[in-house]
Design an enzyme around this catalytic site. Structure first.
Site, short mmCIF file in Angstrom:
data_model
loop_
_atom_site.label_atom_id
_atom_site.label_comp_id
_atom_site.label_asym_id
_atom_site.label_seq_id
_atom_site.Cartn_x
_atom_site.Cartn_y
_atom_site.Cartn_z
N ASP A 1 -1.42 36.55 72.01
CA ASP A 1 -1.05 35.56 73.01
C ASP A 1 -2.06 34.42 72.97
O ASP A 1 -3.24 34.64 72.65
CB ASP A 1 -1.03 36.18 74.40
CG ASP A 1 -0.19 35.38 75.39
OD1 ASP A 1 0.94 35.81 75.69
OD2 ASP A 1 -0.66 34.33 75.85
N TYR B 1 15.49 23.87 76.03
CA TYR B 1 15.48 25.31 75.76
C TYR B 1 16.74 25.73 75.02
O TYR B 1 16.67 26.51 74.06
CB TYR B 1 15.36 26.06 77.09
CG TYR B 1 15.08 27.53 76.96
CD1 TYR B 1 13.85 28.00 76.52
CD2 TYR B 1 16.05 28.48 77.31
CE1 TYR B 1 13.58 29.35 76.42
CE2 TYR B 1 15.80 29.84 77.21
CZ TYR B 1 14.57 30.27 76.76
OH TYR B 1 14.31 31.62 76.67
N THR C 1 11.10 37.06 84.75
CA THR C 1 9.77 36.71 84.27
C THR C 1 9.43 35.34 84.84
O THR C 1 10.24 34.72 85.54
CB THR C 1 9.72 36.65 82.73
OG1 THR C 1 10.50 35.53 82.28
CG2 THR C 1 10.27 37.93 82.10
#
Length: 261
Positions: free
Chosen positions: A31, A140, A175
Protein backbone atom coordinates in the site's frame (compact mmCIF):
# COMPACT_ATOMS: atom_id res chain seq x y z
CA UNK A 1 0.17 -20.54 -2.56
CA UNK A 2 2.00 -17.24 -2.16
CA UNK A 3 -0.06 -14.13 -2.90
CA UNK A 4 0.88 -10.48 -3.45
CA UNK A 5 -1.98 -7.97 -3.03
CA UNK A 6 -1.88 -4.26 -3.86
CA UNK A 7 -3.85 -1.58 -2.02
CA UNK A 8 -4.36 -3.96 0.87
CA UNK A 9 -4.06 -1.75 3.96
CA UNK A 10 -7.84 -1.28 3.99
CA UNK A 11 -11.14 -2.37 2.52
CA UNK A 12 -11.36 -5.10 -0.09
CA UNK A 13 -7.60 -5.68 -0.19
CA UNK A 14 -7.41 -6.14 3.57
CA UNK A 15 -10.42 -8.48 3.60
CA UNK A 16 -8.90 -10.51 0.76
CA UNK A 17 -5.57 -10.78 2.55
CA UNK A 18 -7.33 -12.01 5.68
CA UNK A 19 -9.40 -14.58 3.77
CA UNK A 20 -6.33 -15.94 1.99
CA UNK A 21 -4.31 -16.02 5.20
CA UNK A 22 -7.12 -17.99 6.84
CA UNK A 23 -6.93 -20.48 3.97
CA UNK A 24 -3.23 -21.03 4.66
CA UNK A 25 -1.75 -18.85 1.92
CA UNK A 26 1.45 -16.87 2.45
CA UNK A 27 0.36 -13.28 1.91
CA UNK A 28 2.30 -10.11 1.16
CA UNK A 29 0.37 -6.84 1.14
CA UNK A 30 1.36 -3.51 -0.37
CA UNK A 31 0.00 0.00 0.00
CA UNK A 32 1.17 3.55 -0.64
CA UNK A 33 0.27 4.44 2.96
CA UNK A 34 3.34 3.04 4.70
CA UNK A 35 2.01 3.47 8.25
CA UNK A 36 -1.33 1.87 7.38
CA UNK A 37 0.22 -1.11 5.60
CA UNK A 38 2.55 -1.79 8.53
CA UNK A 39 -0.39 -1.68 10.93
CA UNK A 40 -2.50 -3.94 8.70
CA UNK A 41 0.35 -6.41 8.26
CA UNK A 42 0.90 -6.57 12.02
CA UNK A 43 -2.82 -7.18 12.60
CA UNK A 44 -2.94 -9.93 9.99
CA UNK A 45 0.42 -11.47 10.80
CA UNK A 46 1.62 -11.13 7.19
CA UNK A 47 4.34 -9.21 5.37
CA UNK A 48 3.55 -5.58 4.56
CA UNK A 49 5.52 -3.40 2.16
CA UNK A 50 5.14 0.14 0.90
CA UNK A 51 3.98 0.19 -2.72
CA UNK A 52 3.23 3.02 -5.12
CA UNK A 53 1.56 1.33 -8.10
CA UNK A 54 2.20 4.39 -10.27
CA UNK A 55 5.96 3.88 -9.90
CA UNK A 56 7.35 0.91 -11.85
CA UNK A 57 10.44 0.67 -9.66
CA UNK A 58 8.29 0.62 -6.53
CA UNK A 59 6.17 -2.16 -8.05
CA UNK A 60 9.27 -4.14 -8.97
CA UNK A 61 10.59 -3.81 -5.42
CA UNK A 62 7.24 -4.90 -4.00
CA UNK A 63 7.14 -8.02 -6.14
CA UNK A 64 10.78 -8.79 -5.40
CA UNK A 65 9.94 -8.53 -1.71
CA UNK A 66 7.02 -10.90 -2.21
CA UNK A 67 9.36 -13.80 -2.89
CA UNK A 68 8.27 -16.69 -5.10
CA UNK A 69 4.66 -15.50 -5.44
CA UNK A 70 2.31 -17.34 -7.79
CA UNK A 71 -0.70 -15.01 -7.47
CA UNK A 72 -0.93 -11.24 -7.95
CA UNK A 73 -4.11 -9.41 -7.00
CA UNK A 74 -4.21 -5.90 -8.46
CA UNK A 75 -6.62 -4.24 -6.06
CA UNK A 76 -5.31 -0.68 -5.57
CA UNK A 77 -7.72 1.96 -6.83
CA UNK A 78 -9.33 5.32 -6.10
CA UNK A 79 -12.80 6.69 -6.85
CA UNK A 80 -13.22 10.43 -7.35
CA UNK A 81 -16.89 11.36 -7.85
CA UNK A 82 -18.93 14.36 -8.90
CA UNK A 83 -19.84 16.31 -12.06
CA UNK A 84 -17.31 15.73 -14.82
CA UNK A 85 -16.78 19.48 -15.31
CA UNK A 86 -15.76 19.78 -11.68
CA UNK A 87 -13.18 17.01 -11.84
CA UNK A 88 -9.68 18.43 -12.11
CA UNK A 89 -7.06 17.39 -14.64
CA UNK A 90 -4.98 16.19 -11.68
CA UNK A 91 -7.83 13.94 -10.49
CA UNK A 92 -8.26 12.51 -13.98
CA UNK A 93 -4.59 11.70 -14.39
CA UNK A 94 -4.22 10.28 -10.89
CA UNK A 95 -7.33 8.10 -11.30
CA UNK A 96 -5.98 6.57 -14.49
CA UNK A 97 -2.41 6.34 -13.21
CA UNK A 98 -3.57 4.24 -10.25
CA UNK A 99 -6.61 2.39 -11.56
CA UNK A 100 -5.39 1.65 -15.08
CA UNK A 101 -1.63 2.07 -15.43
CA UNK A 102 -1.07 0.54 -12.00
CA UNK A 103 -2.98 -2.58 -13.06
CA UNK A 104 -1.16 -2.70 -16.39
CA UNK A 105 2.25 -2.36 -14.76
CA UNK A 106 1.55 -5.02 -12.16
CA UNK A 107 0.11 -7.38 -14.74
CA UNK A 108 3.07 -7.04 -17.08
CA UNK A 109 5.62 -7.45 -14.28
CA UNK A 110 3.86 -10.59 -13.03
CA UNK A 111 3.61 -12.01 -16.55
CA UNK A 112 7.38 -11.64 -16.94
CA UNK A 113 7.61 -14.22 -14.14
CA UNK A 114 4.54 -16.34 -14.88
CA UNK A 115 4.78 -16.87 -18.65
CA UNK A 116 8.26 -18.46 -18.68
CA UNK A 117 7.23 -20.62 -15.71
CA UNK A 118 4.03 -21.74 -17.44
CA UNK A 119 1.91 -21.01 -14.39
CA UNK A 120 0.52 -18.21 -12.25
CA UNK A 121 -2.69 -16.32 -11.60
CA UNK A 122 -3.52 -12.62 -11.88
CA UNK A 123 -6.77 -11.20 -10.50
CA UNK A 124 -7.62 -7.60 -11.36
CA UNK A 125 -10.24 -5.96 -9.16
CA UNK A 126 -12.34 -3.96 -11.60
CA UNK A 127 -15.92 -2.84 -10.88
CA UNK A 128 -19.49 -3.10 -12.11
CA UNK A 129 -18.86 0.58 -12.88
CA UNK A 130 -16.65 -0.65 -15.70
CA UNK A 131 -19.68 -1.96 -17.59
CA UNK A 132 -22.50 0.27 -16.28
CA UNK A 133 -21.74 4.00 -16.80
CA UNK A 134 -23.28 6.27 -14.17
CA UNK A 135 -23.62 10.08 -13.96
CA UNK A 136 -21.09 11.61 -11.59
CA UNK A 137 -18.74 8.66 -11.97
CA UNK A 138 -17.21 9.37 -15.36
CA UNK A 139 -13.54 9.14 -14.36
CA UNK A 140 -14.03 5.95 -12.40
CA UNK A 141 -16.28 4.45 -15.09
CA UNK A 142 -13.65 5.11 -17.72
CA UNK A 143 -10.83 3.70 -15.64
CA UNK A 144 -12.65 0.51 -14.70
CA UNK A 145 -13.91 -0.03 -18.25
CA UNK A 146 -10.26 0.04 -19.28
CA UNK A 147 -9.41 -2.55 -16.62
CA UNK A 148 -12.22 -4.86 -17.77
CA UNK A 149 -11.11 -4.70 -21.43
CA UNK A 150 -7.40 -4.94 -20.62
CA UNK A 151 -7.91 -7.96 -18.38
CA UNK A 152 -9.91 -9.87 -20.98
CA UNK A 153 -7.43 -9.13 -23.76
CA UNK A 154 -4.52 -10.27 -21.61
CA UNK A 155 -6.42 -13.38 -20.53
CA UNK A 156 -6.95 -14.40 -24.16
CA UNK A 157 -3.31 -13.72 -24.98
CA UNK A 158 -1.61 -15.67 -22.19
CA UNK A 159 -3.97 -18.57 -21.51
CA UNK A 160 -1.98 -20.82 -23.87
CA UNK A 161 0.98 -20.33 -21.53
CA UNK A 162 -0.84 -21.83 -18.56
CA UNK A 163 -1.36 -18.45 -16.89
CA UNK A 164 -4.80 -17.49 -15.58
CA UNK A 165 -6.03 -13.89 -15.72
CA UNK A 166 -9.45 -12.77 -14.54
CA UNK A 167 -11.41 -9.84 -13.19
CA UNK A 168 -13.67 -9.38 -10.18
CA UNK A 169 -16.40 -6.77 -10.63
CA UNK A 170 -17.82 -5.59 -7.29
CA UNK A 171 -20.94 -3.48 -7.04
CA UNK A 172 -21.40 -0.91 -4.24
CA UNK A 173 -19.22 -2.09 -1.37
CA UNK A 174 -18.97 -0.70 2.15
CA UNK A 175 -15.51 0.83 1.97
CA UNK A 176 -14.24 4.41 2.02
CA UNK A 177 -14.85 4.66 -1.71
CA UNK A 178 -18.60 5.11 -1.18
CA UNK A 179 -18.34 7.49 1.79
CA UNK A 180 -21.00 10.19 1.66
CA UNK A 181 -23.14 8.39 -0.92
CA UNK A 182 -26.32 6.37 -0.59
CA UNK A 183 -27.15 2.89 -1.83
CA UNK A 184 -29.26 2.37 -4.96
CA UNK A 185 -32.95 2.11 -4.07
CA UNK A 186 -33.95 -1.36 -2.97
CA UNK A 187 -30.38 -2.64 -2.87
CA UNK A 188 -27.88 -3.24 -0.11
CA UNK A 189 -24.18 -2.65 -0.35
CA UNK A 190 -21.80 -5.59 -0.43
CA UNK A 191 -19.31 -6.12 2.36
CA UNK A 192 -15.56 -6.38 1.62
CA UNK A 193 -15.64 -9.99 2.78
CA UNK A 194 -18.05 -10.84 -0.05
CA UNK A 195 -15.60 -9.49 -2.61
CA UNK A 196 -12.79 -11.40 -0.92
CA UNK A 197 -14.85 -14.59 -1.22
CA UNK A 198 -15.29 -13.92 -4.94
CA UNK A 199 -11.53 -13.52 -5.36
CA UNK A 200 -10.94 -16.86 -3.63
CA UNK A 201 -13.61 -18.43 -5.83
CA UNK A 202 -11.87 -17.15 -8.95
CA UNK A 203 -8.55 -18.53 -7.77
CA UNK A 204 -10.12 -21.91 -7.03
CA UNK A 205 -11.96 -22.06 -10.36
CA UNK A 206 -10.36 -19.77 -12.94
CA UNK A 207 -12.75 -17.98 -15.30
CA UNK A 208 -12.78 -14.65 -17.11
CA UNK A 209 -14.97 -12.64 -14.77
CA UNK A 210 -16.91 -12.73 -11.50
CA UNK A 211 -19.60 -10.17 -10.65
CA UNK A 212 -20.49 -9.44 -7.02
CA UNK A 213 -23.27 -9.87 -6.08
CA UNK A 214 -23.79 -12.79 -8.47
CA UNK A 215 -27.44 -11.89 -9.08
CA UNK A 216 -26.29 -8.86 -11.09
CA UNK A 217 -24.39 -10.97 -13.59
CA UNK A 218 -27.40 -11.90 -15.82
CA UNK A 219 -28.56 -8.27 -15.79
CA UNK A 220 -25.14 -7.03 -16.87
CA UNK A 221 -24.92 -9.58 -19.68
CA UNK A 222 -28.37 -8.53 -20.90
CA UNK A 223 -27.73 -4.77 -20.80
CA UNK A 224 -26.37 -4.46 -24.36
CA UNK A 225 -29.75 -5.75 -25.57
CA UNK A 226 -31.84 -3.38 -23.46
CA UNK A 227 -33.20 -0.25 -25.22
CA UNK A 228 -31.65 2.99 -23.99
CA UNK A 229 -34.99 4.38 -22.79
CA UNK A 230 -35.40 1.33 -20.54
CA UNK A 231 -31.88 1.78 -19.18
CA UNK A 232 -32.65 5.43 -18.42
CA UNK A 233 -35.85 4.45 -16.64
CA UNK A 234 -34.03 1.85 -14.52
CA UNK A 235 -31.36 4.40 -13.60
CA UNK A 236 -34.02 6.84 -12.41
CA UNK A 237 -35.89 4.19 -10.43
CA UNK A 238 -32.72 3.07 -8.70
CA UNK A 239 -31.59 6.64 -8.12
CA UNK A 240 -28.40 6.06 -10.11
CA UNK A 241 -28.98 9.19 -12.17
CA UNK A 242 -28.20 11.38 -9.14
CA UNK A 243 -26.43 9.09 -6.66
CA UNK A 244 -22.92 10.36 -7.43
CA UNK A 245 -24.02 13.91 -8.12
CA UNK A 246 -25.92 14.47 -4.86
CA UNK A 247 -23.62 13.31 -2.06
CA UNK A 248 -22.29 14.59 1.24
CA UNK A 249 -18.88 16.20 0.56
CA UNK A 250 -18.19 16.51 4.27
CA UNK A 251 -18.48 12.74 4.69
CA UNK A 252 -16.03 12.26 1.80
CA UNK A 253 -13.57 14.93 2.91
CA UNK A 254 -11.11 12.59 4.60
CA UNK A 255 -11.15 10.11 1.71
CA UNK A 256 -10.82 12.81 -0.95
CA UNK A 257 -7.86 14.39 0.84
CA UNK A 258 -6.13 11.02 1.17
CA UNK A 259 -6.48 9.99 -2.49
CA UNK A 260 -5.22 13.38 -3.65
CA UNK A 261 -2.25 13.57 -1.30
Amino acid sequence: MRVAITGAARGIGFATAKALRDKGAAVVIGDVDEEAVRSAAAELGVTGLRLDVTDRASFQNFLAGSGDYDVLINNAGIMPIGPVLEESEADARRCFDINVHGVMTGTKLALEKFVPAGRGHIVNVASVAGVLPTPGLALYNGSKAAVVAFTEAVRLEVRRHGVHVGAVLPSFTNTELVAGTRSPRGQRNCEPEEIAAAVLSLLARPRPQVVVPARLSPQIRAMPLVPQRVKDLLNRRLGLDTLFLEFDPRARKSYDERIRS
